[in-house]
Design a protein around this motif. Structure first.
Motif, PDB file in Angstrom:
ATOM      1  N   LYS A 184       4.736  24.753  31.900  1.00 28.52           N
ATOM      2  CA  LYS A 184       5.549  23.629  32.377  1.00 28.52           C
ATOM      3  C   LYS A 184       6.872  24.095  32.993  1.00 28.52           C
ATOM      4  O   LYS A 184       7.270  23.605  34.053  1.00 28.52           O
ATOM      5  N   THR A 185       7.539  25.019  32.329  1.00 26.54           N
ATOM      6  CA  THR A 185       8.859  25.440  32.833  1.00 26.54           C
ATOM      7  C   THR A 185       8.951  26.929  33.121  1.00 26.54           C
ATOM      8  O   THR A 185       9.988  27.407  33.565  1.00 26.54           O
ATOM      9  N   SER A 186       7.879  27.668  32.810  1.00 31.65           N
ATOM     10  CA  SER A 186       8.027  29.118  32.901  1.00 31.65           C
ATOM     11  C   SER A 186       6.785  29.740  33.553  1.00 31.65           C
ATOM     12  O   SER A 186       6.385  29.322  34.637  1.00 31.65           O
ATOM     13  N   THR A 187       6.171  30.699  32.894  1.00 28.22           N
ATOM     14  CA  THR A 187       5.062  31.452  33.486  1.00 28.22           C
ATOM     15  C   THR A 187       3.873  30.562  33.839  1.00 28.22           C
ATOM     16  O   THR A 187       3.388  29.808  32.995  1.00 28.22           O
ATOM     17  N   LYS A 188       3.396  30.697  35.064  1.00 26.88           N
ATOM     18  CA  LYS A 188       2.231  29.917  35.494  1.00 26.88           C
ATOM     19  C   LYS A 188       1.028  30.804  35.785  1.00 26.88           C
ATOM     20  O   LYS A 188      -0.113  30.328  35.822  1.00 26.88           O
ATOM     21  N   VAL A 189       1.284  32.067  36.040  1.00 30.07           N
ATOM     22  CA  VAL A 189       0.174  32.977  36.361  1.00 30.07           C
ATOM     23  C   VAL A 189       0.297  34.230  35.507  1.00 30.07           C
ATOM     24  O   VAL A 189       1.363  34.859  35.452  1.00 30.07           O
TER      25      VAL A 189
ATOM     26  N   TYR B  13       8.533  16.856  16.078  1.00 31.78           N
ATOM     27  CA  TYR B  13       8.386  18.312  16.000  1.00 31.78           C
ATOM     28  C   TYR B  13       8.258  18.868  17.417  1.00 31.78           C
ATOM     29  O   TYR B  13       7.522  18.304  18.229  1.00 31.78           O
ATOM     30  N   ALA B  14       8.944  19.958  17.702  1.00 29.94           N
ATOM     31  CA  ALA B  14       8.785  20.580  19.027  1.00 29.94           C
ATOM     32  C   ALA B  14       8.848  22.092  18.920  1.00 29.94           C
ATOM     33  O   ALA B  14       9.509  22.647  18.038  1.00 29.94           O
ATOM     34  N   GLN B  15       8.135  22.719  19.839  1.00 33.20           N
ATOM     35  CA  GLN B  15       8.092  24.186  19.929  1.00 33.20           C
ATOM     36  C   GLN B  15       8.984  24.613  21.081  1.00 33.20           C
ATOM     37  O   GLN B  15       9.000  23.976  22.126  1.00 33.20           O
ATOM     38  N   GLY B  47       6.703  16.994  20.709  1.00 32.03           N
ATOM     39  CA  GLY B  47       7.179  16.966  22.096  1.00 32.03           C
ATOM     40  C   GLY B  47       6.191  17.703  22.981  1.00 32.03           C
ATOM     41  O   GLY B  47       5.841  18.834  22.691  1.00 32.03           O
ATOM     42  N   ARG B  48       5.753  17.031  24.037  1.00 27.89           N
ATOM     43  CA  ARG B  48       4.884  17.742  24.983  1.00 27.89           C
ATOM     44  C   ARG B  48       5.752  18.709  25.782  1.00 27.89           C
ATOM     45  O   ARG B  48       6.733  18.314  26.393  1.00 27.89           O
ATOM     46  N   ASN B  49       5.408  19.991  25.709  1.00 26.71           N
ATOM     47  CA  ASN B  49       6.234  21.028  26.319  1.00 26.71           C
ATOM     48  C   ASN B  49       7.644  21.065  25.731  1.00 26.71           C
ATOM     49  O   ASN B  49       8.635  21.110  26.447  1.00 26.71           O
ATOM     50  N   GLY B  50       7.701  21.014  24.441  1.00 30.23           N
ATOM     51  CA  GLY B  50       8.967  21.242  23.758  1.00 30.23           C
ATOM     52  C   GLY B  50       9.957  20.113  23.926  1.00 30.23           C
ATOM     53  O   GLY B  50       9.584  18.937  23.998  1.00 30.23           O
ATOM     54  N   ILE B  51      11.211  20.474  24.011  1.00 35.05           N
ATOM     55  CA  ILE B  51      12.278  19.488  24.021  1.00 35.05           C
ATOM     56  C   ILE B  51      12.230  18.629  25.294  1.00 35.05           C
ATOM     57  O   ILE B  51      12.728  17.497  25.307  1.00 35.05           O
ATOM     58  N   ILE B  52      11.580  19.147  26.326  1.00 34.18           N
ATOM     59  CA  ILE B  52      11.407  18.350  27.548  1.00 34.18           C
ATOM     60  C   ILE B  52      10.620  17.080  27.239  1.00 34.18           C
ATOM     61  O   ILE B  52      10.880  16.002  27.793  1.00 34.18           O
ATOM     62  N   GLY B  53       9.666  17.207  26.323  1.00 35.51           N
ATOM     63  CA  GLY B  53       8.891  16.036  25.902  1.00 35.51           C
ATOM     64  C   GLY B  53       9.771  14.979  25.255  1.00 35.51           C
ATOM     65  O   GLY B  53       9.531  13.773  25.411  1.00 35.51           O
ATOM     66  N   ALA B  54      10.800  15.403  24.531  1.00 31.24           N
ATOM     67  CA  ALA B  54      11.717  14.437  23.933  1.00 31.24           C
ATOM     68  C   ALA B  54      12.594  13.804  25.004  1.00 31.24           C
ATOM     69  O   ALA B  54      12.766  12.583  25.051  1.00 31.24           O
ATOM     70  N   LEU B  55      13.117  14.621  25.886  1.00 27.66           N
ATOM     71  CA  LEU B  55      14.009  14.107  26.929  1.00 27.66           C
ATOM     72  C   LEU B  55      13.289  13.122  27.843  1.00 27.66           C
ATOM     73  O   LEU B  55      13.854  12.109  28.251  1.00 27.66           O
ATOM     74  N   THR B  56      12.042  13.411  28.168  1.00 28.71           N
ATOM     75  CA  THR B  56      11.288  12.550  29.088  1.00 28.71           C
ATOM     76  C   THR B  56      10.448  11.513  28.335  1.00 28.71           C
ATOM     77  O   THR B  56       9.638  10.821  28.924  1.00 28.71           O
TER      78      THR B  56
END
Lengths: 423, 423
Positions: A184-189, B13-15, B47-56
């Protein structure tokens, strides 16, 4: 007693070329089977550092090793007696070396020659058999197949390959899960470089992760690299899945034959940089699509990874070692035990036999129908072929957090001949 | 019922950051413990994709996952809900994001915030706790430690590290056996690059192979690279043993601070080549001593390698997850469960607790007395520290030759708030 010791001849075993996670399992099969036939086979000598040990009369007396130590070879990666990269020239070009081998064998009453290696060593094995016969003292030469590259002909697969295949499939799956988490925010490949200079069997194993839902692109040495098509494929997968994994063979090359890994990379001092294919592929993706990437080069880790060996592979490695001795005792010469598949599902195989004249110096590549039409994946036929070879786990014992692997005593046998100079 | 649902609050919970082989074991500990306390904790959202899931407001309802799926997280590497690299700025610089987090938590009746990450996320966790309190609706924020780098303070070790350490030690041992086999005529030096940008804990784990009789040189980020001394050390070891293994930290750097991996390498097109430290180190050995080398870059393979995870690490990861929930239920806030070692031999530890104010943004490096005086190895004190952390195996289940890892359904929770733009 004296007469008996003359009829009972010794055996010589040597490991050749790049070692594997299971070549010692073959050694274990040879030695344990020879020990079980003490009435017909005397000592089992091993070459220290492969055929060089025979040429320099640097023999190891495996009889000095306990039954437990030999049994532990079954779960020990690498070559316990040392291997070497040393290809004997043709008999015409270097008769001296072949005659020396035979002289060493005669001096130590060696009547059985078990040579554990790939195509080159099959060739050497064959020549020793032919030459010793022409010199009036036939040595039974049996080749024990080994190569991670899986490129030997006739045999359905080659011991050493199944374990690398399992390592690559498992590692690629784990790293792909990692990338999927980060995309989502980092490595894609993620790009993983694997062995295989000419044949793409190892890279193909990475293609198995498609069955686990992972978007994967495989780059084979058999398919010249098409940068534009490759970038388009990665772009499609990343757009659809958010990420993708690329498995690149070290032998992947441009249409003109230049390896990807050798495209003129230089370090700060202007020295040619011996880089890998993985960073090159990652750089191509970055420049074309802008994606953040990670790359790994597995190198020796893949072929040494006994901890994640395929149980099928370990069993086959042991069996071809044991079969080599049995074939010798049945009077065969200049042959190699093979793995003959009789069924995919359920997987069934038996140990067969091939004449060395048909094995030596023939490379087996991935058939085109094992590679998808676009050149970037493996077909269902390839998966049916590969899947049985990674079946089963055979973890080593662990002590204090680490796997227990054998380090042998490797006691030298007294020399009987003058020194011989390697040229 | 209505009153009960108001007193019973949900959990989030978020990673965060780079994922590990065992961060999902912590998730498993959080979710299973919350489920065991249904009287006090309502839903567990992730959170889907960590804290971004909380923000969005992109929340996952973990209640849609079966008990079996959650249990399988314990043996699944990577981040099952997705992670992200997204550091919240200071409250002063970006109050908007913190207020949004608290708004989302309020909208979904979230009273417990479990944040699973490293130093940065400990800082975020702390700020959420402080801010929510100042806003009159306190959220109990508990940080769950995770980082392969082992660089969090106070806790004796950090979940994620033990498994990387085991992977690196086992892989380095296996590859070293390989090199030992080949050294007579081929590869004499094997270089393995491992993670660790600032702290050398992972590289240190490679030093454990010395106990298995392997000649090894470790290059730490804590010790500026001294090329002359390094070459002399490799020369000594190769002369004595015939081969050696080098473990190089990705963060290894020159005295001026330049990373080895970034020394101006350019490809054929003049683009900066994003190479690794391993090929650079291998090139130095080749030029100075002429030895044939091989190198590997483990990259994601090392932190994703659940198949060779440390059982100790898996257990600790689960326990800190479970402890986080228990601490919250005991009324704690702005704390992190820690691992407190009480004995080296036999290894004993208990779960402790540290205030987040002392954890956030503090990095723990290798103490100098864990590194040998010459800077190239680890001391007995370091081995006493490391050895317990790689104890035990905890292989995943395998099916059809591959490990069985969880892919969750990750069902989205209905949104209640207007969209929020990440800037």
């Amino acid at each position: 007693m004296a007469a008996a010791s003359r009829t009972k001849r010794n055996a010589f075993y040597a490991q050749s070329g790049g070692v594997t996670a299971v070549i010692n399992a073959s050694a274990c099969g040879v030695i344990e089977t020879a020990r079980a036939n003490k009435d017909r086979i005397g000592k089992v000598y091993a070459g220290r550092n492969g055929i060089i040990g025979a040429l320099t009369e640097d023999l190891i007396d495996t009889g000095k090793e306990s039954a437990a130590a030999i049994a532990l070879l079954r779960s020990t990666p690498s070559g316990a007696f040392g291997s070497c990269r040393y290809k004997l020239k043709s008999v015409e070009a270097n008769r001296r070396e072949y005659e020396r081998l035979i002289a060493v064998f005669q001096a130590h009453n060696i009547g059985f020659f078990f040579y554990n290696g790939g195509g080159d060593s099959a060739d050497t094995c064959y020549k020793v058999s032919q030459l010793s016969e022409s010199m009036g003292d036939p040595i039974q030469a049996i080749h024990v197949p080994k190569t991670v590259d899986n490129d030997l002909p006739i045999t359905d697969c080659c011991p050493g390959f199944g374990s690398v295949a399992k390592y690559v499939a498992v590692s690629a799956l784990e790293a792909s899960f990692d990338v999927r988490s980060m995309a989502k925010t980092s490595t894609k490949v993620f790009v993983l470089e694997v062995m295989g200079r000419h044949a793409g069997w190892i890279a193909a194993a990475g293609g198995l992760i498609e069955d686990e839902g992972i978007p994967v692109v495989v780059l084979f040495p058999e398919i010249p690299f098409d940068e534009k098509k490759f970038v388009a494929r990665v772009d499609t997968l990343v757009k659809k899945h958010g990420y993708c994994t690329v498995i690149v063979s070290e032998g992947c090359h441009h249409p003109d034959g230049t390896f990807l890994a050798e495209q003129g990379t230089k370090d700060a001092f202007g020295h040619a940089q011996l880089g890998g294919a993985a960073p090159v592929v990652a750089g191509i993706v970055k420049r074309a699509l802008g994606h953040k990437f990670h790359w790994a080069v597995a190198d020796y880790l893949q072929r040494a990874a006994r901890h994640i060996a395929s149980k099928t592979d370990v069993e086959q490695a042991y069996k071809v070692g044991a079969a080599a001795v049995k074939l010798a005792l049945q009077g065969h010469n200049a042959v190699m035990p093979t793995i003959e598949r009789t069924s995919d599902t359920p997987y069934k195989y038996r140990i067969g036999m091939a004449p060395l004249a048909s094995v030596a110096n023939v490379e087996k590549f991935m058939p085109r129908n094992f590679i998808t039409p676009d050149g970037f994946g493996i077909t269902p036929a390839c998966k049916r072929y590969l899947r049985p070879l990674i079946q089963g786990e055979d973890a080593p014992k662990f002590r204090n957090g680490m796997p227990v692997y054998a380090t042998l005593k490797n006691v030298a046998v007294d020399k009987k001949l003058p020194a011989f100079e390697l040229r």
